[in-house]
Design a protein around this motif. Structure first.
Motif, short mmCIF file in Angstrom:
data_model
loop_
_atom_site.label_atom_id
_atom_site.label_comp_id
_atom_site.label_asym_id
_atom_site.label_seq_id
_atom_site.Cartn_x
_atom_site.Cartn_y
_atom_site.Cartn_z
N GLY A 236 0.79 -1.21 0.00
CA GLY A 236 0.00 0.00 0.00
C GLY A 236 0.83 1.27 0.00
N GLU A 237 2.15 1.15 -0.05
CA GLU A 237 3.03 2.31 -0.10
C GLU A 237 3.46 2.58 -1.54
OE1 GLU A 237 6.22 1.33 2.48
OE2 GLU A 237 5.02 1.48 4.32
N PHE A 238 3.90 3.83 -1.79
CA PHE A 238 4.31 4.21 -3.13
C PHE A 238 5.82 4.08 -3.29
CE2 PHE A 238 0.29 6.52 -2.67
CZ PHE A 238 -0.33 6.15 -3.85
N SER A 239 6.23 3.55 -4.44
CA SER A 239 7.65 3.45 -4.74
C SER A 239 8.18 4.81 -5.16
CB SER A 239 7.89 2.42 -5.85
OG SER A 239 7.19 2.79 -7.03
N GLU A 240 9.44 5.08 -4.86
CA GLU A 240 10.03 6.38 -5.15
C GLU A 240 10.36 6.50 -6.64
OE1 GLU A 240 13.81 9.13 -3.60
OE2 GLU A 240 13.43 7.12 -2.80
N SER A 241 10.17 7.69 -7.18
CA SER A 241 10.45 7.93 -8.59
C SER A 241 11.96 7.95 -8.83
CB SER A 241 9.83 9.25 -9.03
OG SER A 241 10.25 9.59 -10.33
N PRO A 242 12.42 7.35 -9.94
CA PRO A 242 13.87 7.37 -10.23
C PRO A 242 14.35 8.71 -10.75
CG PRO A 242 12.69 6.27 -11.98
CD PRO A 242 11.67 6.58 -10.93
N VAL A 243 13.44 9.62 -11.11
CA VAL A 243 13.83 10.93 -11.63
C VAL A 243 13.08 12.01 -10.85
CG1 VAL A 243 14.38 10.09 -13.94
CG2 VAL A 243 12.05 10.83 -13.41
N LYS A 244 13.55 13.24 -11.01
CA LYS A 244 12.91 14.37 -10.32
C LYS A 244 12.68 15.49 -11.33
CE LYS A 244 17.28 16.34 -8.65
NZ LYS A 244 18.13 15.34 -9.36
N VAL A 245 11.90 16.48 -10.91
CA VAL A 245 11.60 17.61 -11.78
C VAL A 245 12.89 18.34 -12.13
CG1 VAL A 245 10.40 19.83 -11.93
CG2 VAL A 245 9.28 17.89 -10.83
N GLY A 246 13.05 18.64 -13.42
CA GLY A 246 14.24 19.32 -13.90
C GLY A 246 15.24 18.41 -14.58
N ASP A 247 15.12 17.09 -14.35
CA ASP A 247 16.04 16.15 -14.99
C ASP A 247 15.75 16.05 -16.49
OD1 ASP A 247 17.20 15.65 -12.59
OD2 ASP A 247 16.25 13.69 -12.28
N ARG A 248 16.80 15.92 -17.28
CA ARG A 248 16.64 15.64 -18.71
C ARG A 248 16.79 14.14 -18.89
NH1 ARG A 248 19.53 16.28 -23.72
NH2 ARG A 248 21.49 16.48 -22.59
N VAL A 249 15.80 13.52 -19.53
CA VAL A 249 15.74 12.06 -19.59
C VAL A 249 15.55 11.57 -21.03
CG1 VAL A 249 14.79 11.85 -17.26
CG2 VAL A 249 13.24 12.06 -19.21
N LYS A 250 15.90 10.32 -21.20
CA LYS A 250 15.65 9.62 -22.47
C LYS A 250 14.81 8.41 -22.15
CE LYS A 250 17.97 7.61 -26.51
NZ LYS A 250 17.28 8.49 -27.45
N PHE A 251 13.76 8.17 -22.97
CA PHE A 251 12.88 7.03 -22.73
C PHE A 251 12.73 6.20 -23.99
CE2 PHE A 251 10.46 10.89 -23.51
CZ PHE A 251 9.63 10.55 -24.57
N ARG A 252 12.13 5.05 -23.86
CA ARG A 252 12.01 4.11 -24.98
C ARG A 252 11.21 4.73 -26.13
NH1 ARG A 252 9.37 -0.10 -25.07
NH2 ARG A 252 7.94 0.24 -23.32
N ASP A 253 11.57 4.35 -27.33
CA ASP A 253 10.85 4.83 -28.51
C ASP A 253 9.39 4.41 -28.45
OD1 ASP A 253 13.20 5.86 -29.38
OD2 ASP A 253 13.64 4.27 -30.83
N TYR A 254 8.51 5.33 -28.75
CA TYR A 254 7.06 5.11 -28.82
C TYR A 254 6.46 4.67 -27.49
CZ TYR A 254 8.36 5.07 -33.73
OH TYR A 254 8.89 5.40 -34.95
N ALA A 255 7.17 4.92 -26.39
CA ALA A 255 6.64 4.55 -25.07
C ALA A 255 5.78 5.65 -24.48
CB ALA A 255 7.78 4.22 -24.12
N GLY A 256 5.91 6.88 -24.98
CA GLY A 256 5.19 8.00 -24.39
C GLY A 256 3.82 8.21 -25.00
N ASN A 257 3.01 8.94 -24.30
CA ASN A 257 1.67 9.33 -24.76
C ASN A 257 1.66 10.85 -24.92
OD1 ASN A 257 -0.18 6.72 -24.29
ND2 ASN A 257 1.28 6.88 -22.61
N GLY A 258 1.59 11.31 -26.16
CA GLY A 258 1.70 12.72 -26.44
C GLY A 258 0.50 13.52 -25.98
N VAL A 259 0.75 14.71 -25.44
CA VAL A 259 -0.30 15.62 -25.01
C VAL A 259 0.24 17.05 -25.10
CG1 VAL A 259 0.37 15.35 -22.58
CG2 VAL A 259 -1.86 16.27 -23.13
N LYS A 260 -0.59 17.98 -25.57
CA LYS A 260 -0.19 19.37 -25.67
C LYS A 260 -0.77 20.14 -24.48
CE LYS A 260 0.16 21.38 -29.66
NZ LYS A 260 -0.14 22.03 -30.96
N ILE A 261 0.12 20.78 -23.72
CA ILE A 261 -0.29 21.55 -22.55
C ILE A 261 0.31 22.95 -22.66
CG2 ILE A 261 -0.29 21.68 -20.03
CD1 ILE A 261 0.13 18.69 -19.93
N ASP A 262 -0.54 23.95 -22.54
CA ASP A 262 -0.10 25.35 -22.65
C ASP A 262 0.66 25.60 -23.94
OD1 ASP A 262 -1.28 25.87 -20.22
OD2 ASP A 262 0.58 25.74 -19.06
#
Length: 280
Positions: A236-262
């Motif tokens: 019932g506890e949450f696992s800690e995120s491996p990244v934090k706000v401000g980090d520049r990251v690379k993720f798997r191809d086509y793994a993301g879900n695109g959304v336009k904000i602001d």
């Protein structure tokens, strides 16, 4: 008998008559009203229940259950009451589809993009972990706005409105407010919101690739702008995120879900799909 005593007696009579009319079943049906109308003589004046019934009696309002039965329908069929999602199911009222393409060409209803944004109508209590029995609570509540996968859920017509039944695992992000902004969006559970980096596409020899050629290319790196609370474990506890706000990251191809904000392109990526953090 004085006039004051007569007035008191007359008022007492009217009060007793009103009580009789509202409590007796004989005056609530047309049959009883027509067959039994009491007459009372008072100082050579006649007062009849028929004359006062229209002002003293009132029809009983329909019960809440009867009203709900008339209101609730599912796919055109009446149901006994409001839908109550079970487990980790969430009932979402989908928002209107786009009426035009990016170029302004109007689309018929069957050609509209399927909406992936909606408002939570009802949410289940959450699912139980199969091994520990711990309740994994639902992250959203009614009136929250959510963004979910384009092909997730089951479409239905609830009270003549388009709704979709999804699971809480299908929710990418949620927010409270009129529209989605970077300040009010919250990535759901183990999702990370990444602002995509768009640089000039060049070959190894330095030749710039035309934008039309790169139109279908999906960037797979960017800067983290929002982080979810993490994935809920079996305890019932949450696992800690491996990244934090401000980090520049690379993720798997086509793994993301695109959304336009602001007005900026972002991608919602699960924490397990992030490959590495990049140095600036």
């Amino acid at each position: 008998m004085t006039s004051q005593q007569e007035t008191k007696k007359y008022l007492s009579f009217l009060f007793a008559l009103a009580t009789l009319l509202t409590s007796s079943d004989a005056f609530t049906s047309s049959k009883s009203t027509s067959s039994f109308i009491p007459h009372v003589h008072f100082n050579n004046a006649i007062v009849t229940a028929a004359n006062t019934q229209s002002t003293l009696s009132m029809s009983a309002p329909p019960s809440a259950a009867e009203g709900m039965k008339k209101q609730c329908t599912l796919d055109g069929k009446k149901i006994r009451g409001p839908i109550t999602p079970l487990g980790n199911f969430v009932l979402v009222r989908t928002k209107e589809s786009l009426d035009a393409t990016d170029g302004g060409i109007l689309l018929p209803d069957q050609s509209k993009e399927r909406p992936t944004e909606g408002e939570v109508v009802a949410a289940g209590p959450g699912k139980l972990h199969p091994h520990t029995g711990v309740r994994i609570t639902c992250p959203v509540v009614p009136s929250d706005s959510v963004l979910f996968g384009k092909f997730d859920g089951h479409d239905m017509a609830y009270n003549d409105e388009k709704v979709t039944m999804i699971r809480d695992d299908d929710i990418l992000l949620y927010y409270r407010g009129v529209r989605m902004t970077l300040e009010n969006v919250i990535p759901c559970r183990d999702y990370v919101l990444v602002e995509l980096s768009k640089g000039k596409a060049e070959t190894k020899s330095g030749i710039v690739v035309a934008e039309s050629v790169m139109r279908d290319y999906e960037p797979c790196e960017g800067r983290v702008v929002k982080v979810g609370e993490g994935r809920m474990t079996s305890t019932g506890e949450f696992s800690e995120s491996p990244v934090k706000v401000g980090d520049r990251v690379k993720f798997r191809d086509y793994a993301g879900n695109g959304v336009k904000i602001d007005g900026k392109e972002h991608s919602l990526v699960r924490m397990v799909d992030i490959l590495s953090a990049l140095e600036d």
